[in-house]
Design a protein around this motif. Structure first.
Motif, mmCIF file in Angstrom:
data_model
loop_
_atom_site.group_PDB
_atom_site.id
_atom_site.type_symbol
_atom_site.label_atom_id
_atom_site.label_comp_id
_atom_site.label_asym_id
_atom_site.label_seq_id
_atom_site.Cartn_x
_atom_site.Cartn_y
_atom_site.Cartn_z
ATOM 1 N N ARG A 147 35.139 67.587 81.987
ATOM 2 C CA ARG A 147 36.198 66.912 81.360
ATOM 3 C C ARG A 147 35.779 65.573 80.827
ATOM 4 O O ARG A 147 36.066 65.035 79.954
ATOM 5 C CB ARG A 147 37.427 66.963 81.968
ATOM 6 C CG ARG A 147 38.502 66.293 81.427
ATOM 7 C CD ARG A 147 39.998 66.490 82.417
ATOM 8 N NE ARG A 147 40.402 67.880 82.099
ATOM 9 C CZ ARG A 147 41.481 68.152 82.792
ATOM 10 N NH1 ARG A 147 42.234 67.401 83.511
ATOM 11 N NH2 ARG A 147 41.995 69.318 82.409
ATOM 12 N N TRP A 148 35.099 65.077 82.084
ATOM 13 C CA TRP A 148 34.636 63.580 81.981
ATOM 14 C C TRP A 148 33.408 63.252 80.728
ATOM 15 O O TRP A 148 33.426 62.401 80.012
ATOM 16 C CB TRP A 148 34.084 63.116 83.153
ATOM 17 C CG TRP A 148 35.307 62.352 84.247
ATOM 18 C CD1 TRP A 148 35.737 63.393 85.133
ATOM 19 C CD2 TRP A 148 35.614 61.178 84.326
ATOM 20 N NE1 TRP A 148 36.606 62.386 86.001
ATOM 21 C CE2 TRP A 148 36.858 61.304 85.253
ATOM 22 C CE3 TRP A 148 35.368 60.032 83.618
ATOM 23 C CZ2 TRP A 148 37.380 60.289 85.851
ATOM 24 C CZ3 TRP A 148 36.364 58.986 83.939
ATOM 25 C CH2 TRP A 148 37.316 58.930 84.977
ATOM 26 N N ARG A 149 32.665 64.087 81.055
ATOM 27 C CA ARG A 149 31.585 64.269 80.090
ATOM 28 C C ARG A 149 31.936 64.258 78.509
ATOM 29 O O ARG A 149 31.367 63.625 77.410
ATOM 30 C CB ARG A 149 30.320 65.363 80.295
ATOM 31 C CG ARG A 149 29.741 65.404 81.477
ATOM 32 C CD ARG A 149 28.524 66.352 81.417
ATOM 33 N NE ARG A 149 27.950 66.422 82.946
ATOM 34 C CZ ARG A 149 28.171 67.429 83.734
ATOM 35 N NH1 ARG A 149 29.238 68.212 83.447
ATOM 36 N NH2 ARG A 149 27.826 67.512 85.003
ATOM 37 N N ALA A 165 41.863 51.258 80.358
ATOM 38 C CA ALA A 165 43.436 52.108 80.641
ATOM 39 C C ALA A 165 43.088 53.373 81.508
ATOM 40 O O ALA A 165 44.527 53.725 81.892
ATOM 41 C CB ALA A 165 43.822 52.467 79.224
ATOM 42 N N LEU A 166 42.085 53.691 81.925
ATOM 43 C CA LEU A 166 41.689 54.811 82.748
ATOM 44 C C LEU A 166 42.856 54.713 83.941
ATOM 45 O O LEU A 166 42.987 55.906 84.632
ATOM 46 C CB LEU A 166 40.404 55.160 82.767
ATOM 47 C CG LEU A 166 39.574 55.313 81.733
ATOM 48 C CD1 LEU A 166 38.201 56.143 82.119
ATOM 49 C CD2 LEU A 166 39.935 56.617 80.876
ATOM 50 N N ASN A 167 42.851 53.656 84.518
ATOM 51 C CA ASN A 167 43.725 53.521 86.023
ATOM 52 C C ASN A 167 45.047 53.140 85.743
ATOM 53 O O ASN A 167 45.443 52.472 86.768
ATOM 54 C CB ASN A 167 42.745 53.018 86.809
ATOM 55 C CG ASN A 167 42.727 51.312 86.832
ATOM 56 O OD1 ASN A 167 42.804 51.048 85.787
ATOM 57 N ND2 ASN A 167 42.567 50.787 87.785
ATOM 58 N N LEU A 218 44.953 53.439 92.032
ATOM 59 C CA LEU A 218 43.674 54.350 92.735
ATOM 60 C C LEU A 218 43.599 55.720 91.589
ATOM 61 O O LEU A 218 42.626 56.444 91.990
ATOM 62 C CB LEU A 218 44.290 54.636 93.938
ATOM 63 C CG LEU A 218 44.222 53.318 94.876
ATOM 64 C CD1 LEU A 218 44.337 53.692 96.345
ATOM 65 C CD2 LEU A 218 42.718 52.505 95.003
ATOM 66 N N GLU A 219 44.707 55.882 90.994
ATOM 67 C CA GLU A 219 44.752 57.197 90.269
ATOM 68 C C GLU A 219 43.911 56.941 88.963
ATOM 69 O O GLU A 219 44.479 56.448 88.003
ATOM 70 C CB GLU A 219 46.083 57.749 89.813
ATOM 71 C CG GLU A 219 46.165 59.060 89.149
ATOM 72 C CD GLU A 219 47.568 59.263 88.757
ATOM 73 O OE1 GLU A 219 47.634 60.097 87.852
ATOM 74 O OE2 GLU A 219 48.431 58.924 89.291
ATOM 75 N N ILE A 220 42.527 57.575 88.854
ATOM 76 C CA ILE A 220 41.612 57.345 87.768
ATOM 77 C C ILE A 220 41.610 58.713 86.979
ATOM 78 O O ILE A 220 41.239 59.692 87.657
ATOM 79 C CB ILE A 220 40.484 56.730 88.117
ATOM 80 C CG1 ILE A 220 40.766 55.520 88.671
ATOM 81 C CG2 ILE A 220 39.517 56.548 86.766
ATOM 82 C CD1 ILE A 220 39.385 54.708 89.140
ATOM 83 N N SER A 221 41.929 58.751 85.685
ATOM 84 C CA SER A 221 41.773 60.171 85.004
ATOM 85 C C SER A 221 41.136 59.985 83.498
ATOM 86 O O SER A 221 41.314 58.808 83.014
ATOM 87 C CB SER A 221 43.263 60.603 84.703
ATOM 88 O OG SER A 221 43.158 61.560 83.663
ATOM 89 N N PRO A 222 40.303 60.950 83.267
ATOM 90 C CA PRO A 222 39.733 60.877 81.873
ATOM 91 C C PRO A 222 40.526 61.106 80.832
ATOM 92 O O PRO A 222 40.121 60.935 79.532
ATOM 93 C CB PRO A 222 38.656 61.787 81.858
ATOM 94 C CG PRO A 222 39.166 62.995 82.905
ATOM 95 C CD PRO A 222 40.054 62.008 83.940
ATOM 96 N N LEU A 223 41.688 61.513 80.985
ATOM 97 C CA LEU A 223 42.460 62.106 79.994
ATOM 98 C C LEU A 223 42.898 60.965 78.872
ATOM 99 O O LEU A 223 43.065 61.350 77.849
ATOM 100 C CB LEU A 223 43.873 62.800 80.484
ATOM 101 C CG LEU A 223 43.583 63.795 81.265
ATOM 102 C CD1 LEU A 223 44.982 64.674 81.885
ATOM 103 C CD2 LEU A 223 42.830 65.096 80.250
ATOM 104 N N PRO A 224 43.276 59.650 79.393
ATOM 105 C CA PRO A 224 43.613 58.740 78.192
ATOM 106 C C PRO A 224 42.512 58.522 77.381
ATOM 107 O O PRO A 224 42.533 58.151 76.283
ATOM 108 C CB PRO A 224 43.838 57.358 79.122
ATOM 109 C CG PRO A 224 44.158 57.853 80.448
ATOM 110 C CD PRO A 224 43.403 59.216 80.748
ATOM 111 N N GLY A 225 41.286 58.891 77.768
ATOM 112 C CA GLY A 225 40.014 58.857 76.880
ATOM 113 C C GLY A 225 39.961 59.955 75.928
ATOM 114 O O GLY A 225 39.293 59.735 74.780
ATOM 115 N N TYR A 226 40.798 60.938 75.742
ATOM 116 C CA TYR A 226 40.975 61.905 74.550
ATOM 117 C C TYR A 226 41.871 61.314 73.577
ATOM 118 O O TYR A 226 41.819 61.661 72.410
ATOM 119 C CB TYR A 226 41.308 63.152 75.219
ATOM 120 C CG TYR A 226 40.308 64.007 75.873
ATOM 121 C CD1 TYR A 226 39.428 64.553 75.273
ATOM 122 C CD2 TYR A 226 40.147 63.621 77.275
ATOM 123 C CE1 TYR A 226 38.353 65.493 75.792
ATOM 124 C CE2 TYR A 226 38.915 64.214 77.998
ATOM 125 C CZ TYR A 226 38.187 65.089 77.398
ATOM 126 O OH TYR A 226 37.085 65.843 78.192
#
Length: 409
Positions: free
Chosen positions: A70-72, A92-94, A101-109
Motif C-alpha cells: 500500500r505504501w509502495r 498530510a499523512l499524519n 501519531l496515526e500515520i496512513s498512506p491513504l491520503p496519498g491516493y
C-alpha cells in the motif's frame, strides 16, 4: 464556482443520488470535477454518458491490502504529481486521524490529484472517511472549503471499526457537514460533530423522471409488491420473502419482485425455493434507472424491510422510498434509522417492527385491505415528495450551502 466531488466507486447503480447531485449542479452552472475509484458496472448510467462525466472524472489507483504494498503504490502514484502536491500530501499523512501519531498512506491516493487539479472553491466529500483526507488540506492552510456528506456506513459502521475518535480532526477542520435525516444528525452529534455545522439535506428525487400515476390494481389480479434494493444483509429481504409466505397462507393473492444484485442472491433464491414461492417471488437482478421506473409503474405496494446489522449497518434515509412515493406507491417500511422520516405512518403507508416477518405480513395485509384508500394515500405520497424531496429544490439548496461556506470566515 469550481467544485470537487470526492467519492468512492463512481458511477454506481446503487448510488444514483450522487450522480444526480453532480448533474444537477452542472445544470445550475457549476464547474464540477469528480475524484473517485473506477467501477466496472454491467449497466451504465445514461446521465454519465450524456454529461460526458468520464472526461470530468479523475480516477485514483486501486488501493492494495494493508501492508508495504500500500505504501509502495502510494509513493509511485505520488511521483506522477507536482512537487507541491508531493510535499503537501506527505505533510498530510499524519493529519487525518485522531492523533498525530496515526500515520496512513491513504491520503496519498486522494490528495495529489485534488491539489494538482485545484484550486477549488469547495471540496464536497461523500462519505466520512474521504472527508477526513480532504479536511487535512484545511489544516495545512488551504483556502478551499470542505463539506462532507455522511451516509449510513460512515456514521454507523466506520467509527466502530476505526474507533470513536476517527473523525476528531475532521470535525475540527471541516467547514460543514450534511446528513439526509434527523436520525443521522443525532448520530453525528453523538460522534462529536458540532451541531451548528450540521445541515439536514435529504437526497432528492428527480420528479420529472418519476411520473405519478394513481393506483391501477385490477380486481381479480394479484397485488404486486416490489422492492428495489441491493441483496445484502442490511436490506432484510429474507423477512419480506417470509412475509409473502405468511400472506399466501392467509389467503392473500400477492406476487413479489425484487430488483437488485448482491452477495445474498443464492441464499435468497434458496429461501424462495424452500418456501415454495417460485411462482410468486422473483429476483430480477440489477436494473437500470429506466427499468426501475417501469417496475414502480407496474406495482401496487413498495416494501423496504431493512434491518440493523451486527456490524452497525442502518438505513439513514432509504431514498427508494421517496422514489416509490413519487410514482404514487404506498409503502411498508421498518422502524430503523431514518426510514420512517420519509413517509407518514397511516397516511402514505405503514411502519412495522424490523426482523419480524409476521409484523411485516400484518402491515402488508392491513394496507392491502385498505385498497379503497390507495388513491388518497397515493396523492398524499406524491405531495410529500414534492414538498420535501424535490431534487431541483435540494440541488439549489446545496448550491446555497456552498455559498454559505464560501462566505463564512
Amino acid at each position: 464556482m469550481r467544485i470537487a466531488f470526492v467519492t468512492g466507486k463512481f458511477p454506481q447503480l446503487s448510488q444514483t443520488f450522487i450522480l444526480q447531485q453532480i448533474t444537477g449542479l452542472i445544470d445550475l452552472g457549476a464547474d464540477v470535477e469528480i475524484f473517485a475509484s473506477p467501477v466496472v458496472d454491467t449497466v451504465m448510467h445514461r446521465a454519465f454518458q450524456h454529461y460526458d462525466l468520464g472526461a470530468k472524472t479523475h480516477y485514483r489507483p486501486e488501493i492494495p491490502p494493508a501492508g508495504l504494498g500500500r505504501w509502495r503504490r502510494m509513493l509511485a502514484h505520488l511521483r506522477g504529481h507536482s512537487r507541491r502536491a508531493q510535499f503537501d500530501t506527505l505533510r498530510a499523512l499524519n493529519k487525518c486521524g485522531a492523533s498525530r501519531l496515526e500515520i496512513s498512506p491513504l491520503p496519498g491516493y486522494f490528495l495529489p490529484q485534488l491539489i494538482d487539479a485545484g484550486p477549488f472553491d469547495v471540496i464536497h466529500c461523500h462519505f466520512g472517511d474521504y472527508g477526513r483526507y480532504a479536511s487535512a488540506l484545511r489544516r495545512l492552510g488551504y483556502d478551499t472549503k470542505v463539506i462532507t456528506t455522511f451516509h449510513g456506513y460512515g456514521a454507523n459502521v466506520y467509527p466502530r471499526q476505526q474507533g470513536a475518535d476517527s473523525y476528531r480532526s475532521m470535525f475540527r477542520w471541516g467547514d460543514l457537514f450534511t446528513v439526509n435525516s434527523q436520525f443521522l444528525k443525532r448520530r453525528l452529534i453523538e460522534l462529536g460533530c458540532p451541531a451548528e455545522r450540521i445541515r439536514v439535506l435529504p437526497m432528492g428525487v428527480d420528479l420529472s423522471s418519476f411520473e405519478y400515476r394513481e393506483p391501477t390494481h385490477e380486481p381479480g389480479e394479484p397485488v404486486r409488491l416490489v422492492s428495489v434494493a441491493r441483496l445484502v444483509p442490511a436490506k432484510g429481504l429474507s423477512y419480506a420473502i417470509r412475509a409473502v409466505r405468511e400472506l399466501v397462507d392467509r389467503g392473500f393473492d400477492v406476487v413479489y419482485r425484487i430488483a437488485g444484485g448482491g452477495e445474498l442472491e443464492a441464499e435468497l433464491q434458496a429461501l424462495i425455493d424452500e418456501l415454495d414461492l417460485g411462482g410468486r417471488v422473483e429476483l430480477l437482478g440489477p436494473k437500470t434507472h429506466d427499468e426501475v421506473r417501469e417496475l414502480y409503474a407496474d406495482s401496487d405496494i413498495f416494501v423496504l424491510p431493512s434491518v440493523r446489522t451486527a456490524r452497525g449497518d442502518e438505513e439513514t434515509q432509504g431514498v427508494v422510498v421517496q422514489e416509490a412515493h413519487a410514482t404514487g406507491l404506498p409503502v411498508v417500511v421498518t422502524d430503523i434509522g431514518g426510514i420512517s422520516e420519509g413517509m407518514i405512518h397511516g397516511e402514505t403507508g405503514y411502519v412495522c417492527t424490523s426482523r419480524d416477518a409476521t409484523a411485516l405480513a400484518d402491515a402488508l395485509a392491513k394496507l392491502i385491505e385498505r385498497e379503497q384508500d390507495w388513491r388518497k394515500m397515493s396523492r398524499r405520497a406524491r405531495a410529500l415528495v414534492e414538498g420535501r424531496y424535490d431534487l431541483q429544490k435540494l440541488n439549489r439548496a446545496l448550491l446555497a450551502l456552498y455559498e454559505e461556506a464560501i462566505s463564512s470566515a
